[in-house]
Design an enzyme around this catalytic site. Sequence first.
Site, PDB file in Angstrom:
ATOM      1  N   ARG A  94      44.327 -88.673 -89.763  1.00 14.75           N
ATOM      2  CA  ARG A  94      44.879 -90.148 -89.226  1.00 14.75           C
ATOM      3  C   ARG A  94      45.645 -89.938 -88.192  1.00 14.75           C
ATOM      4  NH1 ARG A  94      45.461 -89.682 -94.865  1.00 14.75           N
ATOM      5  NH2 ARG A  94      44.117 -91.207 -96.021  1.00 14.75           N
ATOM      6  N   LYS A 154      49.164 -89.744 -96.721  1.00 18.73           N
ATOM      7  CA  LYS A 154      49.802 -91.133 -97.497  1.00 18.73           C
ATOM      8  C   LYS A 154      50.184 -90.737 -98.805  1.00 18.73           C
ATOM      9  CE  LYS A 154      47.002 -94.844 -95.261  1.00 18.73           C
ATOM     10  NZ  LYS A 154      46.154 -95.821 -95.352  1.00 18.73           N
ATOM     11  N   HIS A 173      41.891 -93.831 -84.484  1.00 17.20           N
ATOM     12  CA  HIS A 173      41.083 -93.735 -85.699  1.00 17.20           C
ATOM     13  C   HIS A 173      39.408 -93.742 -85.899  1.00 17.20           C
ATOM     14  CE1 HIS A 173      42.106 -94.190 -90.034  1.00 17.20           C
ATOM     15  NE2 HIS A 173      41.186 -94.870 -90.281  1.00 17.20           N
ATOM     16  N   ARG A 229      38.362 -90.388 -86.317  1.00 18.20           N
ATOM     17  CA  ARG A 229      38.298 -89.849 -87.432  1.00 18.20           C
ATOM     18  C   ARG A 229      37.034 -90.531 -88.118  1.00 18.20           C
ATOM     19  NH1 ARG A 229      41.791 -89.013 -92.407  1.00 18.20           N
ATOM     20  NH2 ARG A 229      41.353 -90.542 -93.936  1.00 18.20           N
ATOM     21  N   HIS A 278      41.633 -88.774 -98.851  1.00 15.46           N
ATOM     22  CA  HIS A 278      41.527 -89.842 -99.669  1.00 15.46           C
ATOM     23  C   HIS A 278      41.759 -89.856-100.877  1.00 15.46           C
ATOM     24  CE1 HIS A 278      38.608 -91.904 -96.341  1.00 15.46           C
ATOM     25  NE2 HIS A 278      39.844 -92.018 -96.058  1.00 15.46           N
ATOM     26  N   TYR A 331      31.892 -94.359 -95.274  1.00 20.48           N
ATOM     27  CA  TYR A 331      31.500 -93.647 -94.048  1.00 20.48           C
ATOM     28  C   TYR A 331      29.912 -93.300 -94.385  1.00 20.48           C
ATOM     29  CZ  TYR A 331      36.543 -93.305 -93.043  1.00 20.48           C
ATOM     30  OH  TYR A 331      37.673 -93.511 -92.608  1.00 20.48           O
TER      31      TYR A 331
END
Length: 369
Positions: A184, A208, A278, A281, A304, A313
């Site tokens: 990210r 995250k 992004h 990515r 994730h 994706y």
Amino acid sequence: MFLAHLGMEKGYADATVTAYGTDMDQFAAFLKDAADGPAIPGRPSLPNPAPSFVTLSLDTPEHITKRHVQRFLAELHRQRIAKSSVARKLSALRAFFRFLLRLRRVTADPTAGVHNPKQDQRHPHALNVDQAFALLDERRQRKALATAHATAHAGHGADSGPADAVLLARDLALAELLYGSGLRVSEALELNVLDADPASGVVRVMGKGGRERMSPLSDTARDALSAWLAVRHQVDEGRGEPALFLGARGGRLNRRQAARIIETLCLRAGLPQAISPHGLRHSFATHLLEAGADLRSVQELLGHARLSTTQRYTHLTLSRLVDVYDRAHPRSDLASPSGKTPQPKPAATPEKPARAATPRKGGKPTPKR
């Protein structure tokens, strides 16, 4: 208190905390200025459920009801706010009232039963492989930079900051991390020098929710990082800034600067349109899946928490899906029980013509069967 709770206890990223704060400010302004609130489109205006002497605000959350939340969402819809933004604002309200329930400031959650707007099915924009290689082609980027510098007489002079070549080394290293490791943009910009060791082949990333992971580096990413680290001191100029990626003035690179860097690289590479950081990515994940990588591995590489996030994706082209079906499904003409593609059958040869009838001795001729 709520925003501090998000950052310190929940471990939300600074950008998320800032976005939630903006959403709460917008809701507070709605409560202050809307009075009875705008009517929901297509429905008659409803009376204010709060007493007339009560001023609605976030300081009196016990008077906020589900109707106020619905009217707020209706106003966002009237302003043609994107559905994804509306969903995030509703998520901010949910988190806020859950926080108040924990503090016993409210006895009911006014967001309960309010559903997110149905999201449009949009595939993330990604480059194809040739475009990604063109974007990261150092020779092409240097040639385009020299051409632009010669024709427009633009760039950094001796007194205006680091040389263009130094900043180009930084730009290519950033792009290599975004595409080669699928980071990210916030993860890449939060990296410190000690987090990236090109010799080890991995970079330590804080994702995250405070989840740390080790992301592998491609060979070209290792070379690009080594090239940038070799000249980084010319930008830092002894300030002791720990950030891996620095701006022209020596401070930590920010998101807006990173977006301009990737846009400039796209223009120099001659791509038909620029892509966001992004988007690199997205390209990383798309190219891995199209090359046959399994979804769980891509999930780990992207950092994730849920597999459903990675499934966005899997938007492969129809021709690839048909090819996979033809080669894998047992009912397909190309598939075989052994898993090997059978060779096409040779064309049928025409039947030989019947031989002429031969007469028997002393009798009539008998046709050959």
